[in-house]
Scaffold this active site. Sequence first.
Site, PDB file in Angstrom:
ATOM      1  N   ARG A  62       0.828  -1.213   0.000  1.00  0.00           N
ATOM      2  CA  ARG A  62       0.000   0.000   0.000  1.00  0.00           C
ATOM      3  C   ARG A  62       0.862   1.262   0.000  1.00  0.00           C
ATOM      4  O   ARG A  62       0.535   2.256  -0.669  1.00  0.00           O
ATOM      5  CB  ARG A  62      -0.904  -0.016   1.231  1.00  0.00           C
ATOM      6  N   HIS A  66       0.624   4.521  -2.421  1.00  0.00           N
ATOM      7  CA  HIS A  66       0.440   5.896  -1.941  1.00  0.00           C
ATOM      8  C   HIS A  66       1.622   6.790  -2.316  1.00  0.00           C
ATOM      9  O   HIS A  66       1.478   8.002  -2.393  1.00  0.00           O
ATOM     10  CB  HIS A  66       0.192   5.906  -0.429  1.00  0.00           C
ATOM     11  N   ASP A  67       2.784   6.190  -2.544  1.00  0.00           N
ATOM     12  CA  ASP A  67       3.907   6.978  -3.060  1.00  0.00           C
ATOM     13  C   ASP A  67       3.635   7.355  -4.518  1.00  0.00           C
ATOM     14  O   ASP A  67       3.660   8.526  -4.891  1.00  0.00           O
ATOM     15  CB  ASP A  67       5.214   6.183  -2.939  1.00  0.00           C
ATOM     16  N   VAL A  70       0.935  10.002  -5.740  1.00  0.00           N
ATOM     17  CA  VAL A  70       1.086  11.398  -5.319  1.00  0.00           C
ATOM     18  C   VAL A  70       2.428  11.934  -5.815  1.00  0.00           C
ATOM     19  O   VAL A  70       3.474  11.524  -5.348  1.00  0.00           O
ATOM     20  CB  VAL A  70       0.992  11.507  -3.780  1.00  0.00           C
ATOM     21  N   GLY A  72       4.026  11.065  -8.333  1.00  0.00           N
ATOM     22  CA  GLY A  72       4.862  10.016  -8.911  1.00  0.00           C
ATOM     23  C   GLY A  72       5.633   9.223  -7.870  1.00  0.00           C
ATOM     24  O   GLY A  72       5.623   9.552  -6.690  1.00  0.00           O
ATOM     25  N   ASP A  74       8.328   8.782  -6.076  1.00  0.00           N
ATOM     26  CA  ASP A  74       9.502   9.597  -5.752  1.00  0.00           C
ATOM     27  C   ASP A  74       9.827   9.586  -4.263  1.00  0.00           C
ATOM     28  O   ASP A  74      10.564  10.445  -3.779  1.00  0.00           O
ATOM     29  CB  ASP A  74       9.258  11.047  -6.212  1.00  0.00           C
ATOM     30  N   SER A  76       8.017  10.499  -1.906  1.00  0.00           N
ATOM     31  CA  SER A  76       7.479  11.671  -1.191  1.00  0.00           C
ATOM     32  C   SER A  76       6.685  11.260   0.044  1.00  0.00           C
ATOM     33  O   SER A  76       6.688  11.964   1.052  1.00  0.00           O
ATOM     34  CB  SER A  76       6.626  12.539  -2.119  1.00  0.00           C
ATOM     35  N   ASN A  94      -3.674   8.854   4.550  1.00  0.00           N
ATOM     36  CA  ASN A  94      -2.455   8.365   5.193  1.00  0.00           C
ATOM     37  C   ASN A  94      -2.481   8.424   6.712  1.00  0.00           C
ATOM     38  O   ASN A  94      -1.927   7.544   7.377  1.00  0.00           O
ATOM     39  CB  ASN A  94      -1.248   9.190   4.708  1.00  0.00           C
ATOM     40  N   HIS A 193      -6.374  -5.611  -2.237  1.00  0.00           N
ATOM     41  CA  HIS A 193      -7.171  -5.799  -1.022  1.00  0.00           C
ATOM     42  C   HIS A 193      -7.464  -7.275  -0.745  1.00  0.00           C
ATOM     43  O   HIS A 193      -8.323  -7.585   0.062  1.00  0.00           O
ATOM     44  CB  HIS A 193      -8.465  -4.975  -1.095  1.00  0.00           C
ATOM     45  N   THR A 243      -8.330 -15.423   4.546  1.00  0.00           N
ATOM     46  CA  THR A 243      -7.016 -15.495   3.883  1.00  0.00           C
ATOM     47  C   THR A 243      -6.420 -14.099   3.715  1.00  0.00           C
ATOM     48  O   THR A 243      -5.793 -13.801   2.705  1.00  0.00           O
ATOM     49  CB  THR A 243      -7.118 -16.196   2.503  1.00  0.00           C
ATOM     50  N   ASP A 248      -4.179 -13.961  -2.864  1.00  0.00           N
ATOM     51  CA  ASP A 248      -4.883 -14.894  -3.751  1.00  0.00           C
ATOM     52  C   ASP A 248      -5.991 -14.146  -4.496  1.00  0.00           C
ATOM     53  O   ASP A 248      -6.053 -12.918  -4.435  1.00  0.00           O
ATOM     54  CB  ASP A 248      -5.447 -16.080  -2.942  1.00  0.00           C
TER      55      ASP A 248
END
Length: 324
Positions: A62, A66-67, A70, A72, A74, A76, A94, A193, A243, A248
Amino acid sequence: MASSASLRCSFLALLFLVFSGASGQLSPTFYATTCPSLESVVRDATYQAVLDEQRMGASLLRLHFHDCFVQGCDGSVLLDDAPGFVGEKTAFGNVNSVRGFEVMDTIKTKVEAACPGVVSCADILALAARDSTVKLGGPTWTVPLGRRDSMTASRDLANADLPPPFFNISGLIAGFAKKGFTAREMTALSGAHTVGFAQCQNYRDRIYNETNIDPLFAQGLKTGCASAGHATDANLAPFDGPTELVFDSSYYDNLVNRRGLIHSDQELYNPGGKQSQAMVVSQYRSSSTTFFNEFAAAMVKMGKITPLTGNDGQIRLNCRLVNT
Ligand code: HEM
Ligand SMILES: *[C@@H]1O[C@H](CO)[C@@H](O)[C@H](O)[C@H]1NC(C)=O
Ligand SMILES: *[C@@H]1O[C@H](CO)[C@@H](O)[C@H](O)[C@H]1NC(C)=O
Protein backbone atom coordinates in the site's frame (compact mmCIF):
# COMPACT_ATOMS: atom_id res chain seq x y z
CA MET A 1 37.20 16.99 -41.97
CA ALA A 2 37.94 17.05 -38.28
CA SER A 3 35.01 19.33 -37.67
CA SER A 4 32.57 17.12 -39.58
CA ALA A 5 33.80 14.12 -37.59
CA SER A 6 33.33 15.95 -34.31
CA LEU A 7 29.94 17.14 -35.49
CA ARG A 8 28.97 13.57 -36.21
CA CYS A 9 30.37 12.60 -32.84
CA SER A 10 28.31 15.14 -30.96
CA PHE A 11 25.25 14.16 -32.97
CA LEU A 12 25.73 10.57 -31.84
CA ALA A 13 26.27 11.76 -28.28
CA LEU A 14 22.99 13.67 -28.51
CA LEU A 15 21.19 10.61 -29.84
CA PHE A 16 22.67 8.61 -26.98
CA LEU A 17 21.43 11.16 -24.44
CA VAL A 18 17.97 11.22 -25.96
CA PHE A 19 17.61 7.46 -25.97
CA SER A 20 19.34 6.60 -22.70
CA GLY A 21 19.23 7.86 -19.12
CA ALA A 22 18.45 11.44 -19.98
CA SER A 23 15.07 10.48 -21.40
CA GLY A 24 13.91 9.32 -18.01
CA GLN A 25 13.80 5.61 -18.72
CA LEU A 26 13.86 3.21 -15.82
CA SER A 27 15.78 -0.05 -16.20
CA PRO A 28 15.92 -3.30 -14.21
CA THR A 29 19.73 -3.22 -14.50
CA PHE A 30 20.13 0.38 -13.33
CA TYR A 31 22.22 -0.63 -10.28
CA ALA A 32 23.95 -3.64 -11.89
CA THR A 33 27.41 -2.13 -11.40
CA THR A 34 26.78 0.38 -8.61
CA CYS A 35 24.87 -1.92 -6.27
CA PRO A 36 24.83 -5.53 -7.47
CA SER A 37 23.57 -6.86 -4.12
CA LEU A 38 20.57 -4.49 -4.01
CA GLU A 39 17.84 -6.96 -4.89
CA SER A 40 19.01 -9.59 -2.41
CA VAL A 41 19.51 -7.05 0.39
CA VAL A 42 15.98 -5.67 -0.06
CA ARG A 43 14.46 -9.11 -0.49
CA ASP A 44 16.06 -10.57 2.65
CA ALA A 45 15.07 -7.56 4.76
CA THR A 46 11.51 -7.49 3.38
CA TYR A 47 11.01 -11.22 3.90
CA GLN A 48 12.28 -10.84 7.47
CA ALA A 49 9.86 -7.97 8.11
CA VAL A 50 6.95 -10.06 6.79
CA LEU A 51 8.05 -13.02 8.91
CA ASP A 52 8.08 -10.73 11.96
CA GLU A 53 4.60 -9.43 11.13
CA GLN A 54 2.72 -10.78 8.13
CA ARG A 55 0.52 -7.73 7.77
CA MET A 56 3.65 -5.71 6.95
CA GLY A 57 3.58 -7.24 3.47
CA ALA A 58 0.21 -5.59 2.87
CA SER A 59 1.37 -2.34 4.42
CA LEU A 60 4.45 -2.03 2.19
CA LEU A 61 2.41 -2.78 -0.92
CA ARG A 62 0.00 0.00 0.00
CA LEU A 63 2.84 2.39 0.81
CA HIS A 64 4.21 2.05 -2.73
CA PHE A 65 0.72 2.79 -4.13
CA HIS A 66 0.44 5.90 -1.94
CA ASP A 67 3.91 6.98 -3.06
CA CYS A 68 3.25 6.56 -6.78
CA PHE A 69 -0.19 8.19 -6.90
CA VAL A 70 1.09 11.40 -5.32
CA GLN A 71 3.55 13.32 -7.53
CA GLY A 72 4.86 10.02 -8.91
CA CYS A 73 7.04 7.27 -7.41
CA ASP A 74 9.50 9.60 -5.75
CA GLY A 75 9.51 8.56 -2.10
CA SER A 76 7.48 11.67 -1.19
CA VAL A 77 5.20 9.66 1.13
CA LEU A 78 8.21 8.75 3.27
CA LEU A 79 9.13 12.33 4.22
CA ASP A 80 8.35 13.31 7.81
CA ASP A 81 6.69 16.57 8.68
CA ALA A 82 9.27 18.99 10.03
CA PRO A 83 9.30 22.65 11.09
CA GLY A 84 8.43 24.57 7.91
CA PHE A 85 7.81 21.36 5.95
CA VAL A 86 4.43 19.70 5.48
CA GLY A 87 4.68 16.13 4.28
CA GLU A 88 1.99 13.70 3.12
CA LYS A 89 1.69 11.68 6.30
CA THR A 90 -1.21 13.76 7.61
CA ALA A 91 -3.29 13.56 4.41
CA PHE A 92 -6.71 11.88 4.81
CA GLY A 93 -5.68 8.59 3.21
CA ASN A 94 -2.46 8.36 5.19
CA VAL A 95 -2.97 9.71 8.68
CA ASN A 96 -3.09 7.01 11.39
CA SER A 97 -3.37 4.51 8.59
CA VAL A 98 -0.47 4.04 6.23
CA ARG A 99 2.40 2.15 7.87
CA GLY A 100 5.76 0.51 7.28
CA PHE A 101 8.02 3.53 7.79
CA GLU A 102 10.19 1.82 10.42
CA VAL A 103 10.66 -1.18 8.14
CA MET A 104 11.65 1.17 5.31
CA ASP A 105 14.23 2.72 7.68
CA THR A 106 15.63 -0.73 8.44
CA ILE A 107 15.86 -1.73 4.78
CA LYS A 108 17.39 1.62 3.82
CA THR A 109 20.05 1.23 6.54
CA LYS A 110 21.00 -2.17 5.10
CA VAL A 111 21.12 -0.84 1.55
CA GLU A 112 23.26 2.13 2.67
CA ALA A 113 25.66 -0.29 4.37
CA ALA A 114 26.02 -2.25 1.12
CA CYS A 115 26.04 0.66 -1.35
CA PRO A 116 26.34 4.08 0.32
CA GLY A 117 24.54 7.00 -1.30
CA VAL A 118 23.53 5.16 -4.45
CA VAL A 119 20.00 3.77 -4.19
CA SER A 120 16.86 5.89 -3.88
CA CYS A 121 14.17 5.30 -1.26
CA ALA A 122 11.61 5.27 -4.09
CA ASP A 123 13.39 2.30 -5.70
CA ILE A 124 13.73 0.47 -2.38
CA LEU A 125 9.98 0.86 -1.83
CA ALA A 126 9.18 -0.42 -5.34
CA LEU A 127 11.31 -3.52 -4.66
CA ALA A 128 9.86 -4.03 -1.17
CA ALA A 129 6.30 -3.88 -2.56
CA ARG A 130 7.16 -6.57 -5.10
CA ASP A 131 8.95 -8.74 -2.54
CA SER A 132 6.04 -8.37 -0.11
CA THR A 133 3.59 -9.57 -2.74
CA VAL A 134 5.76 -12.59 -3.49
CA LYS A 135 6.24 -13.43 0.19
CA LEU A 136 2.45 -13.42 0.71
CA GLY A 137 1.99 -15.87 -2.17
CA GLY A 138 1.28 -13.48 -5.02
CA PRO A 139 2.85 -12.94 -8.44
CA THR A 140 6.32 -11.63 -9.10
CA TRP A 141 7.50 -9.07 -11.64
CA THR A 142 10.71 -7.38 -12.72
CA VAL A 143 11.07 -3.93 -11.13
CA PRO A 144 12.42 -1.19 -13.40
CA LEU A 145 14.84 0.95 -11.37
CA GLY A 146 16.51 4.34 -11.47
CA ARG A 147 13.95 6.50 -9.68
CA ARG A 148 15.32 9.38 -7.63
CA ASP A 149 13.88 10.84 -4.44
CA SER A 150 11.88 14.03 -4.30
CA MET A 151 12.92 17.05 -2.28
CA THR A 152 9.26 17.98 -1.90
CA ALA A 153 6.00 16.40 -0.80
CA SER A 154 2.39 17.54 -1.14
CA ARG A 155 -0.37 16.94 1.35
CA ASP A 156 -2.79 18.72 -0.98
CA LEU A 157 -1.96 16.38 -3.85
CA ALA A 158 -2.24 13.39 -1.51
CA ASN A 159 -5.70 14.56 -0.52
CA ALA A 160 -6.64 15.05 -4.16
CA ASP A 161 -5.10 11.91 -5.69
CA LEU A 162 -5.54 9.10 -3.14
CA PRO A 163 -9.00 7.62 -3.75
CA PRO A 164 -11.19 7.62 -0.62
CA PRO A 165 -13.17 4.53 0.42
CA PHE A 166 -16.53 6.17 -0.28
CA PHE A 167 -15.85 6.67 -4.01
CA ASN A 168 -18.37 5.14 -6.41
CA ILE A 169 -17.37 3.29 -9.59
CA SER A 170 -17.29 6.48 -11.67
CA GLY A 171 -15.02 8.20 -9.16
CA LEU A 172 -12.70 5.18 -9.01
CA ILE A 173 -12.45 4.91 -12.78
CA ALA A 174 -11.81 8.66 -13.09
CA GLY A 175 -9.24 8.69 -10.29
CA PHE A 176 -7.23 5.92 -11.92
CA ALA A 177 -7.71 7.30 -15.43
CA LYS A 178 -6.04 10.47 -14.19
CA LYS A 179 -2.95 8.32 -13.54
CA GLY A 180 -3.16 6.58 -16.92
CA PHE A 181 -5.01 3.40 -15.94
CA THR A 182 -7.97 1.69 -17.58
CA ALA A 183 -10.97 0.55 -15.56
CA ARG A 184 -9.72 -2.99 -15.96
CA GLU A 185 -6.31 -2.10 -14.53
CA MET A 186 -8.01 -0.31 -11.65
CA THR A 187 -9.96 -3.48 -10.96
CA ALA A 188 -6.76 -5.54 -10.99
CA LEU A 189 -4.92 -3.12 -8.69
CA SER A 190 -7.85 -3.10 -6.25
CA GLY A 191 -7.17 -6.82 -5.91
CA ALA A 192 -4.34 -5.78 -3.56
CA HIS A 193 -7.17 -5.80 -1.02
CA THR A 194 -6.76 -9.56 -1.01
CA VAL A 195 -4.34 -8.78 1.84
CA GLY A 196 -4.46 -6.48 4.83
CA PHE A 197 -6.98 -4.71 7.00
CA ALA A 198 -9.23 -1.68 7.22
CA GLN A 199 -10.37 0.33 10.23
CA CYS A 200 -14.00 0.48 11.35
CA GLN A 201 -14.25 4.16 10.43
CA ASN A 202 -13.69 3.12 6.82
CA TYR A 203 -16.40 0.42 6.68
CA ARG A 204 -18.92 1.61 9.32
CA ASP A 205 -21.23 3.27 6.80
CA ARG A 206 -21.09 0.20 4.63
CA ILE A 207 -22.10 -2.34 7.27
CA TYR A 208 -24.84 -0.19 8.83
CA ASN A 209 -26.29 1.62 5.84
CA GLU A 210 -25.73 -0.24 2.60
CA THR A 211 -27.96 -2.75 0.90
CA ASN A 212 -25.48 -4.36 -1.50
CA ILE A 213 -23.96 -6.38 1.34
CA ASP A 214 -24.38 -9.92 2.68
CA PRO A 215 -26.41 -9.38 5.89
CA LEU A 216 -24.51 -12.09 7.76
CA PHE A 217 -21.21 -10.51 6.78
CA ALA A 218 -22.44 -7.10 7.96
CA GLN A 219 -23.78 -8.57 11.19
CA GLY A 220 -20.49 -10.25 11.99
CA LEU A 221 -18.60 -6.98 11.65
CA LYS A 222 -20.92 -4.95 13.86
CA THR A 223 -19.61 -6.41 17.12
CA GLY A 224 -16.21 -4.84 16.49
CA CYS A 225 -17.52 -1.64 14.94
CA ALA A 226 -20.16 0.35 16.81
CA SER A 227 -22.62 2.42 14.77
CA ALA A 228 -21.88 5.58 16.74
CA GLY A 229 -19.12 7.14 18.82
CA HIS A 230 -15.41 6.96 18.20
CA ALA A 231 -14.37 4.22 20.62
CA THR A 232 -14.19 1.56 17.89
CA ASP A 233 -13.01 3.78 15.02
CA ALA A 234 -9.62 2.11 14.74
CA ASN A 235 -10.76 -1.50 15.15
CA LEU A 236 -9.51 -3.64 12.29
CA ALA A 237 -11.31 -6.07 10.02
CA PRO A 238 -9.63 -8.14 7.30
CA PHE A 239 -10.36 -7.22 3.68
CA ASP A 240 -10.37 -10.85 2.68
CA GLY A 241 -10.77 -13.11 5.68
CA PRO A 242 -9.83 -15.79 6.46
CA THR A 243 -7.02 -15.49 3.88
CA GLU A 244 -6.14 -11.86 4.60
CA LEU A 245 -2.46 -12.73 4.84
CA VAL A 246 -2.39 -14.67 1.58
CA PHE A 247 -2.24 -12.96 -1.79
CA ASP A 248 -4.88 -14.89 -3.75
CA SER A 249 -7.91 -14.16 -5.94
CA SER A 250 -10.57 -14.75 -3.28
CA TYR A 251 -11.06 -10.98 -2.98
CA TYR A 252 -13.11 -11.26 -6.17
CA ASP A 253 -15.17 -14.13 -4.70
CA ASN A 254 -16.01 -11.80 -1.83
CA LEU A 255 -17.24 -9.14 -4.23
CA VAL A 256 -19.54 -11.56 -6.00
CA ASN A 257 -20.80 -12.68 -2.59
CA ARG A 258 -21.42 -9.05 -1.57
CA ARG A 259 -18.68 -9.29 1.02
CA GLY A 260 -16.51 -6.40 -0.12
CA LEU A 261 -15.28 -4.67 3.05
CA ILE A 262 -15.21 -1.03 2.02
CA HIS A 263 -17.64 0.73 -0.28
CA SER A 264 -15.13 1.11 -3.12
CA ASP A 265 -14.49 -2.65 -3.15
CA GLN A 266 -18.15 -3.50 -3.62
CA GLU A 267 -18.51 -0.80 -6.29
CA LEU A 268 -16.49 -3.10 -8.56
CA TYR A 269 -19.32 -5.61 -8.47
CA ASN A 270 -22.71 -4.09 -8.10
CA PRO A 271 -25.97 -5.42 -9.57
CA GLY A 272 -27.03 -1.90 -10.50
CA GLY A 273 -23.58 -1.04 -11.78
CA LYS A 274 -21.53 -1.45 -14.90
CA GLN A 275 -21.76 -4.83 -16.62
CA SER A 276 -18.25 -4.55 -18.06
CA GLN A 277 -16.97 -4.17 -14.53
CA ALA A 278 -18.77 -7.27 -13.28
CA MET A 279 -17.27 -9.18 -16.21
CA VAL A 280 -13.71 -8.33 -15.18
CA VAL A 281 -14.42 -9.40 -11.60
CA SER A 282 -15.78 -12.73 -12.88
CA GLN A 283 -12.69 -13.27 -15.02
CA TYR A 284 -10.26 -12.64 -12.16
CA ARG A 285 -12.38 -14.80 -9.91
CA SER A 286 -12.34 -17.76 -12.26
CA SER A 287 -8.66 -17.45 -13.19
CA SER A 288 -6.13 -16.43 -10.59
CA THR A 289 -3.52 -16.66 -13.36
CA THR A 290 -5.31 -13.91 -15.27
CA PHE A 291 -5.53 -11.83 -12.09
CA PHE A 292 -1.86 -12.41 -11.19
CA ASN A 293 -0.62 -11.56 -14.70
CA GLU A 294 -2.67 -8.40 -14.95
CA PHE A 295 -1.91 -7.32 -11.39
CA ALA A 296 1.83 -7.72 -12.02
CA ALA A 297 1.64 -5.75 -15.28
CA ALA A 298 -0.37 -2.99 -13.59
CA MET A 299 2.14 -2.81 -10.73
CA VAL A 300 5.00 -2.31 -13.20
CA LYS A 301 2.96 0.43 -14.84
CA MET A 302 2.17 2.03 -11.47
CA GLY A 303 5.87 1.99 -10.62
CA LYS A 304 6.55 4.12 -13.71
CA ILE A 305 4.26 7.01 -12.81
CA THR A 306 6.31 10.19 -13.39
CA PRO A 307 9.55 9.15 -11.71
CA LEU A 308 12.38 11.61 -11.13
CA THR A 309 15.42 10.46 -13.10
CA GLY A 310 18.79 11.66 -14.32
CA ASN A 311 19.87 14.62 -12.24
CA ASP A 312 16.40 15.45 -10.92
CA GLY A 313 15.72 15.00 -7.23
CA GLN A 314 18.35 13.30 -5.10
CA ILE A 315 19.35 10.04 -3.45
CA ARG A 316 18.14 10.58 0.10
CA LEU A 317 20.44 9.24 2.81
CA ASN A 318 17.53 8.99 5.25
CA CYS A 319 14.16 8.25 3.67
CA ARG A 320 12.40 10.57 6.14
CA LEU A 321 14.48 13.67 5.38
CA VAL A 322 15.60 15.70 2.42
CA ASN A 323 19.43 15.76 2.37
CA THR A 324 20.84 19.00 3.75
C1 HEM B 1 -9.26 1.53 -5.71
C2 HEM B 1 -9.13 2.48 -4.83
C3 HEM B 1 -8.66 2.21 -3.42
C4 HEM B 1 -9.25 2.65 -2.29
C5 HEM B 1 -10.50 3.51 -2.19
C6 HEM B 1 -8.48 2.13 -1.19
C7 HEM B 1 -8.76 2.38 0.15
C8 HEM B 1 -8.17 1.72 1.20
C9 HEM B 1 -8.57 1.86 2.58
C10 HEM B 1 -9.66 2.78 3.10
C11 HEM B 1 -7.78 1.01 3.30
C12 HEM B 1 -7.85 0.79 4.80
C13 HEM B 1 -7.05 1.85 5.53
C14 HEM B 1 -7.34 1.89 7.00
O1 HEM B 1 -8.46 1.60 7.40
O2 HEM B 1 -6.42 2.26 7.77
C15 HEM B 1 -6.89 0.35 2.39
C16 HEM B 1 -5.96 -0.59 2.76
C17 HEM B 1 -5.12 -1.21 1.87
N1 HEM B 1 -4.94 -0.88 0.54
FE1 HEM B 1 -6.20 0.21 -0.57
N2 HEM B 1 -7.45 1.39 -1.67
C18 HEM B 1 -7.51 1.42 -3.03
C19 HEM B 1 -6.60 0.84 -3.91
C20 HEM B 1 -5.47 0.16 -3.52
C21 HEM B 1 -4.37 -0.21 -4.39
C22 HEM B 1 -4.28 0.15 -5.87
C23 HEM B 1 -3.48 -0.90 -3.63
C24 HEM B 1 -2.16 -1.48 -4.02
C25 HEM B 1 -1.83 -1.82 -5.24
C26 HEM B 1 -4.03 -0.97 -2.29
C27 HEM B 1 -3.47 -1.65 -1.25
C28 HEM B 1 -3.99 -1.70 0.02
C29 HEM B 1 -3.54 -2.63 1.04
C30 HEM B 1 -2.54 -3.75 0.83
C31 HEM B 1 -4.23 -2.31 2.22
C32 HEM B 1 -4.07 -2.96 3.58
C33 HEM B 1 -2.91 -2.29 4.29
C34 HEM B 1 -2.61 -2.79 5.69
O3 HEM B 1 -3.26 -3.72 6.18
O4 HEM B 1 -1.70 -2.18 6.30
N3 HEM B 1 -5.21 -0.29 -2.26
N4 HEM B 1 -7.14 0.81 1.11
C1 LIG C 1 -20.69 9.07 -8.26
O1 LIG C 1 -20.33 10.09 -7.38
C2 LIG C 1 -20.32 11.37 -7.96
C3 LIG C 1 -19.72 12.35 -6.97
O2 LIG C 1 -20.21 12.18 -5.68
C4 LIG C 1 -21.73 11.73 -8.39
O3 LIG C 1 -21.76 13.02 -8.96
C5 LIG C 1 -22.20 10.70 -9.40
O4 LIG C 1 -23.54 10.94 -9.74
C6 LIG C 1 -22.05 9.30 -8.85
N1 LIG C 1 -22.25 8.37 -9.95
C7 LIG C 1 -22.94 7.24 -9.84
C8 LIG C 1 -22.98 6.36 -11.06
O5 LIG C 1 -23.50 6.91 -8.81
C1 LIG D 1 -26.47 6.03 8.01
O1 LIG D 1 -27.06 7.03 7.19
C2 LIG D 1 -27.71 8.04 7.90
C3 LIG D 1 -28.42 8.93 6.92
O2 LIG D 1 -27.53 9.42 5.94
C4 LIG D 1 -26.71 8.79 8.77
O3 LIG D 1 -27.31 9.81 9.50
C5 LIG D 1 -26.02 7.82 9.71
O4 LIG D 1 -25.01 8.47 10.44
C6 LIG D 1 -25.45 6.65 8.96
N1 LIG D 1 -25.00 5.64 9.90
C7 LIG D 1 -23.78 5.15 9.89
C8 LIG D 1 -23.43 4.15 10.93
O5 LIG D 1 -22.94 5.49 9.07
